[in-house]
Design a protein around this motif. Structure first.
Motif, PDB file in Angstrom:
ATOM      1  N   ARG A 242       1.602   6.477  -6.996  1.00 32.68           N
ATOM      2  CA  ARG A 242       0.510   7.354  -7.423  1.00 32.68           C
ATOM      3  C   ARG A 242       0.929   8.819  -7.383  1.00 32.68           C
ATOM      4  O   ARG A 242       0.674   9.569  -8.333  1.00 32.68           O
ATOM      5  CB  ARG A 242      -0.708   7.135  -6.519  1.00 32.68           C
ATOM      6  N   ARG A 243       1.556   9.252  -6.293  1.00 32.42           N
ATOM      7  CA  ARG A 243       1.882  10.661  -6.130  1.00 32.42           C
ATOM      8  C   ARG A 243       3.120  11.094  -6.902  1.00 32.42           C
ATOM      9  O   ARG A 243       3.183  12.241  -7.370  1.00 32.42           O
ATOM     10  CB  ARG A 243       2.074  10.973  -4.643  1.00 32.42           C
TER      11      ARG A 243
ATOM     12  N   VAL B 108       2.660  12.942   2.925  1.00 29.42           N
ATOM     13  CA  VAL B 108       1.496  13.082   3.808  1.00 29.42           C
ATOM     14  C   VAL B 108       1.317  14.547   4.206  1.00 29.42           C
ATOM     15  O   VAL B 108       0.193  15.071   4.222  1.00 29.42           O
ATOM     16  CB  VAL B 108       1.653  12.181   5.044  1.00 29.42           C
TER      17      VAL B 108
ATOM     18  N   TRP C 208       2.286   1.735  -3.456  1.00 30.93           N
ATOM     19  CA  TRP C 208       1.265   2.192  -4.395  1.00 30.93           C
ATOM     20  C   TRP C 208       1.025   3.689  -4.213  1.00 30.93           C
ATOM     21  O   TRP C 208       0.869   4.424  -5.196  1.00 30.93           O
ATOM     22  CB  TRP C 208      -0.041   1.424  -4.172  1.00 30.93           C
ATOM     23  N   TYR C 209       0.985   4.133  -2.956  1.00 29.63           N
ATOM     24  CA  TYR C 209       0.779   5.549  -2.682  1.00 29.63           C
ATOM     25  C   TYR C 209       1.923   6.388  -3.252  1.00 29.63           C
ATOM     26  O   TYR C 209       1.683   7.432  -3.871  1.00 29.63           O
ATOM     27  CB  TYR C 209       0.673   5.751  -1.166  1.00 29.63           C
TER      28      TYR C 209
ATOM     29  N   GLY D   7       0.805  -1.210   0.000  1.00 33.20           N
ATOM     30  CA  GLY D   7       0.000   0.000   0.000  1.00 33.20           C
ATOM     31  C   GLY D   7       0.844   1.268   0.000  1.00 33.20           C
ATOM     32  O   GLY D   7       0.526   2.240  -0.704  1.00 33.20           O
ATOM     33  N   VAL D   8       1.922   1.261   0.772  1.00 31.30           N
ATOM     34  CA  VAL D   8       2.806   2.428   0.826  1.00 31.30           C
ATOM     35  C   VAL D   8       3.446   2.678  -0.538  1.00 31.30           C
ATOM     36  O   VAL D   8       3.524   3.828  -0.999  1.00 31.30           O
ATOM     37  CB  VAL D   8       3.884   2.224   1.907  1.00 31.30           C
TER      38      VAL D   8
ATOM     39  N   GLU E 178      -0.270  16.435   1.461  1.00 30.09           N
ATOM     40  CA  GLU E 178      -1.717  16.316   1.269  1.00 30.09           C
ATOM     41  C   GLU E 178      -2.441  17.518   1.853  1.00 30.09           C
ATOM     42  O   GLU E 178      -3.484  17.930   1.352  1.00 30.09           O
ATOM     43  CB  GLU E 178      -2.224  15.024   1.922  1.00 30.09           C
TER      44      GLU E 178
ATOM     45  N   VAL F  43       7.296   9.255   2.312  1.00 27.57           N
ATOM     46  CA  VAL F  43       5.912   9.110   2.760  1.00 27.57           C
ATOM     47  C   VAL F  43       5.544  10.224   3.743  1.00 27.57           C
ATOM     48  O   VAL F  43       4.470  10.826   3.644  1.00 27.57           O
ATOM     49  CB  VAL F  43       5.703   7.722   3.398  1.00 27.57           C
TER      50      VAL F  43
END
Length: 432
Positions: free
Chosen positions: A24-25, A90, A20-21, A17-18, A93, A86
């Motif tokens: 994506r970004r 974050v 993929w994030y 998941g990390v 965001e 990460v």
């Protein structure tokens, strides 16, 4: 086994998941579909975690040491970069909507600005011939040489979403790489020497000013090798200590692979010698073999034993708690049970968590490591949950505990917010 498999699935899902994030970004949101940058970014997000996994398991899997060294740098460094990527993303965001709102307010203001009035040409006389009717013709195409050139692409030419993604993603990448780069420099430069004075009521006047050089968590391995050891030896010897205490986690690997990297330890110099206790990582690397090897290098292992130091105090050392799985854990009764409690006792123990046993056995000062001070911020918050003291000097009853941040690094050779250190502990007698 079932619990292990469940934990493994959770960890792999979290890592997936990390990544993929991050993809994506930093890849999907800032590159064009099908373009070379997107293909390169996607490949990197797939390959780098595989290298990290390989770096973590290669030693236990019996991979040849030269191969471990090749994959260790990119694999371990990616773990540190990933952490700060990460964290930065974050934070980004929260910045994204603010930046989009600012651009939205700026765009209408630019559109509402009145356009400059066109210049009105002066009237000029018209020749008579020009008053005759003319045949209507199509306007001539502008000459390529005189056509107005198209200006370079600006942020306003790029979609607002793409512009915001590139600004936030680029800033996050710069912050992460800068943080990891500085943290790597701090480790490869070598540990700094700290000095701490510890008053002990039972220390005699003759021991006032006695200096113990404490070094822990050297972590020799595929990345930190012989040059790292030599820097540490030079730093310790420069302090001219009375005694040297190596309090565990010397290595991450076997004597066969890392024996040459540890060889400079033979040049440690102190008036009353150099001493060694095991850490948890020695039990991952063949503790008995390493105990024999450090003895050959001139260090004296203290394995649940004690000796009297001529300056007037007892020095004891216990095996690490990780040795309990091999029947070699700490034995405080054996190390301290029959001693004269009128004498001060200094205990070498890798992990701070045994301080409560030290209190019960009348230890005056415990010297430990293990925590790395958290090594990578905000790792110190996790370290505080598992250890009574993460770094520095604290008191527990009549026992004082000093915890070194360590001289090396585990995993990525990076430290952020927890610089490496060698500490000279100077004992102070209250009778002086």
């Amino acid at each position: 086994m079932v619990v292990f498999l469940l934990v493994l699935v959770v960890v792999l899902a979290l890592l997936g998941g990390v990544h993929w994030y991050v993809w994506r970004r930093l890849v999907r949101d800032v590159t064009a579909p099908g373009g070379l940058p997107r293909r390169i970014g996607t490949a990197a997000v797939v390959v780098l975690p595989l290298l990290s996994l390989g770096a973590l398991v290669s030693a236990r899997a019996g991979v040849p040491f030269p191969v471990q060294q090749v994959i260790a740098w990119p694999g371990q460094m990616w773990l540190a970069v990933l952490l700060y990527l990460v964290l930065a993303l974050v934070v980004g965001e929260a910045v994204r909507p603010l930046l989009r709102a600012w651009l939205a307010r700026r765009a209408p203001a630019a559109a509402a600005a009145p356009a400059p009035a066109p210049a009105v040409p002066e009237a000029v006389p018209v020749p008579a011939a020009a008053t005759e009717p003319l045949t209507e013709t199509a306007p001539a195409a502008p000459d390529a040489a005189t056509a107005t050139p198209v200006g370079p692409e600006t942020p306003t030419d790029v979609s607002r979403r793409l512009f915001v993604s590139r600004v936030v993603g680029g800033t996050a990448a710069a912050v992460a790489l800068g943080t990891v780069g500085y943290g790597t420099y701090g480790v490869l430069r070598g540990p700094r020497v700290k000095r701490v004075t510890v008053p002990l009521a039972k220390i005699p006047r003759a021991a006032h000013g006695y200096r113990i050089a404490v070094v822990s968590d050297i972590h020799l391995g595929p990345i930190l090798g012989r040059a790292h050891t030599q820097r540490i030896v030079d730093a310790i010897n420069s302090t001219q200590p009375d005694l040297i205490a190596v309090v565990g986690d010397l290595v991450d690997g076997t004597v066969e692979n890392l024996g040459p990297a540890a060889e400079p330890l033979a040049r440690l110099r102190a008036r009353h010698g150099s001493f060694f206790v095991t850490g948890n990582h020695e039990y991952f690397s063949g503790a008995d073999a390493w105990v024999d090897h450090v003895r050959e290098l001139g260090l004296r292992p203290l394995r649940n034993e004690r000796l009297e130091i001529a300056a007037g105090f007892d020095l004891a050392g216990v095996d690490d708690v990780a040795g309990e799985s091999e029947g070699q854990g700490p034995d405080f009764v054996r190390a301290l049970g029959d001693r004269d409690r009128a004498r001060a006792a200094v205990l070498l123990a890798h992990q701070p968590i045994v301080v409560h046993d030290a209190v019960r056995h009348g230890v005056d000062l415990q010297l430990s490591g293990h925590t790395h001070g958290g090594q990578l911020w905000p790792g110190n918050l996790l370290a505080e949950l598992a250890n009574p003291t993460v770094a520095g000097l604290e008191r527990y009853g009549d026992t004082q505990l000093y915890v070194s941040r360590g001289a090396g690094a585990w995993g990525p050779p990076v430290r952020v917010g927890a610089p490496s250190d060698i500490t000279v502990v100077e004992l102070a007698s209250k009778q002086a």
